[in-house]
Design a protein around this motif. Structure first.
Motif, PDB file in Angstrom:
ATOM      1  N   LEU A 203       0.859  -1.182   0.000  1.00 12.07           N
ATOM      2  CA  LEU A 203       0.000   0.000   0.000  1.00 12.07           C
ATOM      3  C   LEU A 203       0.892   1.226   0.000  1.00 12.07           C
ATOM      4  CD1 LEU A 203      -2.557  -1.115   2.747  1.00 12.07           C
ATOM      5  CD2 LEU A 203      -2.813  -1.316   0.275  1.00 12.07           C
ATOM      6  N   GLY A 204       0.683   2.116  -0.979  1.00 11.04           N
ATOM      7  CA  GLY A 204       1.570   3.269  -1.059  1.00 11.04           C
ATOM      8  C   GLY A 204       1.034   4.333  -1.985  1.00 11.04           C
ATOM      9  N   GLY A 205       1.951   4.957  -2.697  1.00 11.79           N
ATOM     10  CA  GLY A 205       1.565   6.026  -3.610  1.00 11.79           C
ATOM     11  C   GLY A 205       2.690   6.347  -4.574  1.00 11.79           C
ATOM     12  N   SER A 206       2.375   7.169  -5.569  1.00  6.97           N
ATOM     13  CA  SER A 206       3.368   7.603  -6.553  1.00  6.97           C
ATOM     14  C   SER A 206       3.146   9.066  -6.884  1.00  6.97           C
ATOM     15  CB  SER A 206       3.292   6.745  -7.819  1.00  6.97           C
ATOM     16  OG  SER A 206       2.024   6.879  -8.441  1.00  6.97           O
ATOM     17  N   PHE A 207       4.217   9.724  -7.317  1.00  5.68           N
ATOM     18  CA  PHE A 207       4.182  11.141  -7.674  1.00  5.68           C
ATOM     19  C   PHE A 207       4.597  11.282  -9.136  1.00  5.68           C
ATOM     20  CE2 PHE A 207       4.924  10.779  -3.161  1.00  5.68           C
ATOM     21  CZ  PHE A 207       4.086  11.732  -2.603  1.00  5.68           C
ATOM     22  N   GLN A 208       3.690  11.767  -9.967  1.00  6.87           N
ATOM     23  CA  GLN A 208       3.937  11.883 -11.395  1.00  6.87           C
ATOM     24  C   GLN A 208       3.255  13.142 -11.923  1.00  6.87           C
ATOM     25  OE1 GLN A 208       5.520  10.014 -14.015  1.00  6.87           O
ATOM     26  NE2 GLN A 208       4.897  11.821 -15.181  1.00  6.87           N
ATOM     27  N   ASN A 209       4.020  13.974 -12.606  1.00  9.78           N
ATOM     28  CA  ASN A 209       3.469  15.189 -13.203  1.00  9.78           C
ATOM     29  C   ASN A 209       3.562  15.096 -14.719  1.00  9.78           C
ATOM     30  OD1 ASN A 209       2.524  17.735 -13.776  1.00  9.78           O
ATOM     31  ND2 ASN A 209       4.443  18.771 -13.260  1.00  9.78           N
ATOM     32  N   PHE A 210       2.404  14.942 -15.385  1.00 12.14           N
ATOM     33  CA  PHE A 210       2.376  14.990 -16.847  1.00 12.14           C
ATOM     34  C   PHE A 210       2.281  16.465 -17.251  1.00 12.14           C
ATOM     35  CE2 PHE A 210       0.576  10.638 -16.201  1.00 12.14           C
ATOM     36  CZ  PHE A 210       1.619   9.954 -16.813  1.00 12.14           C
TER      37      PHE A 210
ATOM     38  N   TYR B  96     -11.751  22.633 -17.125  1.00 12.97           N
ATOM     39  CA  TYR B  96     -11.161  21.373 -16.673  1.00 12.97           C
ATOM     40  C   TYR B  96     -10.187  21.616 -15.533  1.00 12.97           C
ATOM     41  CZ  TYR B  96     -13.005  19.484 -21.042  1.00 12.97           C
ATOM     42  OH  TYR B  96     -13.831  19.113 -22.064  1.00 12.97           O
ATOM     43  N   GLU B  97     -10.063  20.641 -14.679  1.00 11.61           N
ATOM     44  CA  GLU B  97      -9.090  20.674 -13.594  1.00 11.61           C
ATOM     45  C   GLU B  97      -7.800  20.012 -14.064  1.00 11.61           C
ATOM     46  OE1 GLU B  97      -9.353  19.581  -8.907  1.00 11.61           O
ATOM     47  OE2 GLU B  97      -9.632  17.928 -10.310  1.00 11.61           O
ATOM     48  N   GLN B  98      -6.662  20.529 -13.622  1.00 10.11           N
ATOM     49  CA  GLN B  98      -5.389  19.914 -13.985  1.00 10.11           C
ATOM     50  C   GLN B  98      -5.225  18.561 -13.292  1.00 10.11           C
ATOM     51  OE1 GLN B  98      -1.810  22.437 -14.359  1.00 10.11           O
ATOM     52  NE2 GLN B  98      -3.080  24.120 -13.615  1.00 10.11           N
ATOM     53  N   LEU B  99      -4.407  17.722 -13.908  1.00 17.22           N
ATOM     54  CA  LEU B  99      -4.172  16.386 -13.356  1.00 17.22           C
ATOM     55  C   LEU B  99      -3.423  16.471 -12.037  1.00 17.22           C
ATOM     56  CD1 LEU B  99      -3.009  14.555 -16.604  1.00 17.22           C
ATOM     57  CD2 LEU B  99      -5.310  14.624 -15.626  1.00 17.22           C
ATOM     58  N   LYS B 100      -3.769  15.592 -11.128  1.00 20.02           N
ATOM     59  CA  LYS B 100      -3.113  15.563  -9.828  1.00 20.02           C
ATOM     60  C   LYS B 100      -1.742  14.892  -9.942  1.00 20.02           C
ATOM     61  CE  LYS B 100      -7.528  15.405  -7.417  1.00 20.02           C
ATOM     62  NZ  LYS B 100      -8.283  15.669  -8.665  1.00 20.02           N
ATOM     63  N   VAL B 101      -0.847  15.284  -9.071  1.00 23.46           N
ATOM     64  CA  VAL B 101       0.503  14.734  -9.061  1.00 23.46           C
ATOM     65  C   VAL B 101       0.547  13.428  -8.258  1.00 23.46           C
ATOM     66  CG1 VAL B 101       2.889  15.132  -8.318  1.00 23.46           C
ATOM     67  CG2 VAL B 101       1.582  16.985  -9.391  1.00 23.46           C
ATOM     68  N   TYR B 102      -0.160  13.402  -7.134  1.00 25.16           N
ATOM     69  CA  TYR B 102      -0.105  12.236  -6.242  1.00 25.16           C
ATOM     70  C   TYR B 102      -1.208  11.242  -6.578  1.00 25.16           C
ATOM     71  CZ  TYR B 102      -0.550   9.356  -2.076  1.00 25.16           C
ATOM     72  OH  TYR B 102      -0.639   8.289  -1.232  1.00 25.16           O
ATOM     73  N   THR B 103      -0.849   9.947  -6.605  1.00 22.60           N
ATOM     74  CA  THR B 103      -1.790   8.868  -6.876  1.00 22.60           C
ATOM     75  C   THR B 103      -1.602   7.747  -5.858  1.00 22.60           C
ATOM     76  OG1 THR B 103      -1.706   9.345  -9.250  1.00 22.60           O
ATOM     77  CG2 THR B 103      -2.617   7.221  -8.599  1.00 22.60           C
ATOM     78  N   PRO B 104      -2.614   7.416  -5.054  1.00 28.19           N
ATOM     79  CA  PRO B 104      -2.514   6.248  -4.171  1.00 28.19           C
ATOM     80  C   PRO B 104      -2.408   4.966  -4.994  1.00 28.19           C
ATOM     81  CG  PRO B 104      -4.325   7.687  -3.515  1.00 28.19           C
ATOM     82  CD  PRO B 104      -3.873   8.148  -4.860  1.00 28.19           C
ATOM     83  N   THR B 105      -1.695   3.975  -4.469  1.00 34.67           N
ATOM     84  CA  THR B 105      -1.460   2.744  -5.225  1.00 34.67           C
ATOM     85  C   THR B 105      -1.685   1.507  -4.355  1.00 34.67           C
ATOM     86  OG1 THR B 105       0.911   2.780  -4.691  1.00 34.67           O
ATOM     87  CG2 THR B 105       0.219   3.825  -6.757  1.00 34.67           C
ATOM     88  N   LEU B 106      -2.001   0.426  -5.030  1.00 40.26           N
ATOM     89  CA  LEU B 106      -2.099  -0.913  -4.441  1.00 40.26           C
ATOM     90  C   LEU B 106      -1.316  -1.859  -5.339  1.00 40.26           C
ATOM     91  CD1 LEU B 106      -3.373  -3.151  -2.606  1.00 40.26           C
ATOM     92  CD2 LEU B 106      -5.283  -3.193  -4.230  1.00 40.26           C
TER      93      LEU B 106
ATOM     94  N   GLY C 247       7.802  -4.305   5.615  1.00 44.24           N
ATOM     95  CA  GLY C 247       8.908  -3.435   5.262  1.00 44.24           C
ATOM     96  C   GLY C 247       8.476  -2.261   4.419  1.00 44.24           C
ATOM     97  N   LEU C 248       9.466  -1.603   3.846  1.00 35.51           N
ATOM     98  CA  LEU C 248       9.246  -0.434   2.998  1.00 35.51           C
ATOM     99  C   LEU C 248       9.996  -0.611   1.692  1.00 35.51           C
ATOM    100  CD1 LEU C 248       9.830   2.399   5.650  1.00 35.51           C
ATOM    101  CD2 LEU C 248       7.619   1.676   4.733  1.00 35.51           C
ATOM    102  N   GLN C 249       9.443  -0.023   0.643  1.00 39.64           N
ATOM    103  CA  GLN C 249      10.118  -0.016  -0.657  1.00 39.64           C
ATOM    104  C   GLN C 249       9.851   1.328  -1.330  1.00 39.64           C
ATOM    105  OE1 GLN C 249       9.432  -2.429  -4.677  1.00 39.64           O
ATOM    106  NE2 GLN C 249      10.177  -3.804  -3.056  1.00 39.64           N
ATOM    107  N   ALA C 250      10.873   1.900  -1.915  1.00 40.80           N
ATOM    108  CA  ALA C 250      10.742   3.200  -2.573  1.00 40.80           C
ATOM    109  C   ALA C 250      11.728   3.267  -3.730  1.00 40.80           C
ATOM    110  CB  ALA C 250      10.993   4.342  -1.592  1.00 40.80           C
ATOM    111  N   GLY C 251      11.419   4.152  -4.684  1.00 44.85           N
ATOM    112  CA  GLY C 251      12.322   4.269  -5.821  1.00 44.85           C
ATOM    113  C   GLY C 251      11.808   5.209  -6.882  1.00 44.85           C
TER     114      GLY C 251
END
Length: 242
Positions: free
Chosen positions: A43-50, A63-73, A196-200
């Motif tokens: 369970l985590g998230g990602s940061f991506q700016n298109f 229209y609203e701009q795309l969000k940078v943060y996205t929760p992930t599974l 544990g934790l994982q990031a990258g």
């Protein structure tokens, strides 16, 4: 006589087969438990700016701009053998907001990845590892306009208004590389599981144009690439054979 001989031969064959099966079952159980990977849940998230697509949306106030943060599974499996780590997974991501009540932009994606790493500590309680791999991620962006001022009866009676309130979707897909690190903590009392934790970082090899839901190319389409930081709390569990 032939019937007696065949019966004896069949009996000997069945006994030998049963003994071989017993030995084989014991051998298979030990080997299978040794080779079985641990199932993972993250369970985590990602940061991506298109940024290029967002630049187009910035000039369109409906229209609203795309969000940078996205929760992930994420779901997958994890295996360590001779300090070499194999990690395979599938990730689902979806941004959140006020859920279509007003103008809303949503990003959804699904990614497949296969990674390899190395346990630098070789410790039974703590696994610390760098990680590198390849994968593919496909994205969907959905743009909702603010329709709160549109009259309900007008929607029922006018095909033009019906079309004007529909959302717009764009799609994109990228081959990606992944660089990261992780740490797992295992209790000696419960060696089958760990936390544990994982990031990258995840990056794509090239920019790609946004397309329609039918994968059609449009003129003057913005082009973006994946440049994403991700993190996750990871749970592992190794199944046992009965």
């Amino acid at each position: 006589m032939k019937l007696i001989f065949l019966s004896l031969l069949l009996g000997i064959t069945m006994i030998a087969s049963a003994q071989e099966t017993k030995k084989h079952s014991s051998f298979s159980k030990e080997k299978m438990e040794e080779w079985l990977p641990s199932m993972t849940l993250s369970l985590g998230g990602s940061f991506q700016n298109f940024s290029n697509l967002n630049t187009r949306l910035k000039s369109l106030p409906q229209y609203e701009q795309l969000k940078v943060y996205t929760p992930t599974l994420s779901l997958g499996w994890f295996k360590e053998r001779d300090r070499i780590i194999s990690d395979v997974g599938i990730t689902f991501g979806s941004s959140m907001g006020n859920w279509r009540k007003h103008k809303q932009s949503t990003v959804r994606y699904i990614g497949f990845n296969a990674n390899a790493g190395y346990d630098v500590l070789n410790n039974e309680k703590i696994t610390l590892y760098p990680l590198a791999g390849l994968g593919y991620q496909t994205y969907q962006t959905i743009l909702y306009k603010d329709n709160s001022n549109v009259n309900f009866n007008d929607v029922l009676t006018s095909p033009v208004i019906q079309n004007s309130i529909n959302s717009i979707s764009f799609y994109n897909g990228f081959w990606v590389y992944r660089l990261g690190a992780g740490v797992l903590f295992t209790s000696p009392k419960h060696p089958q599981g760990s936390i544990g934790l994982q990031a990258g970082y995840t990056g794509s090899f090239q920019k790609r144009s946004w397309r329609t839901k039918d994968n059609q190319i449009l003129q003057n389409t913005p082009r973006d690439m994946v440049s994403q930081f991700y993190f996750g709390v990871i749970f592992t569990h190794k199944p046992q054979m009965k």
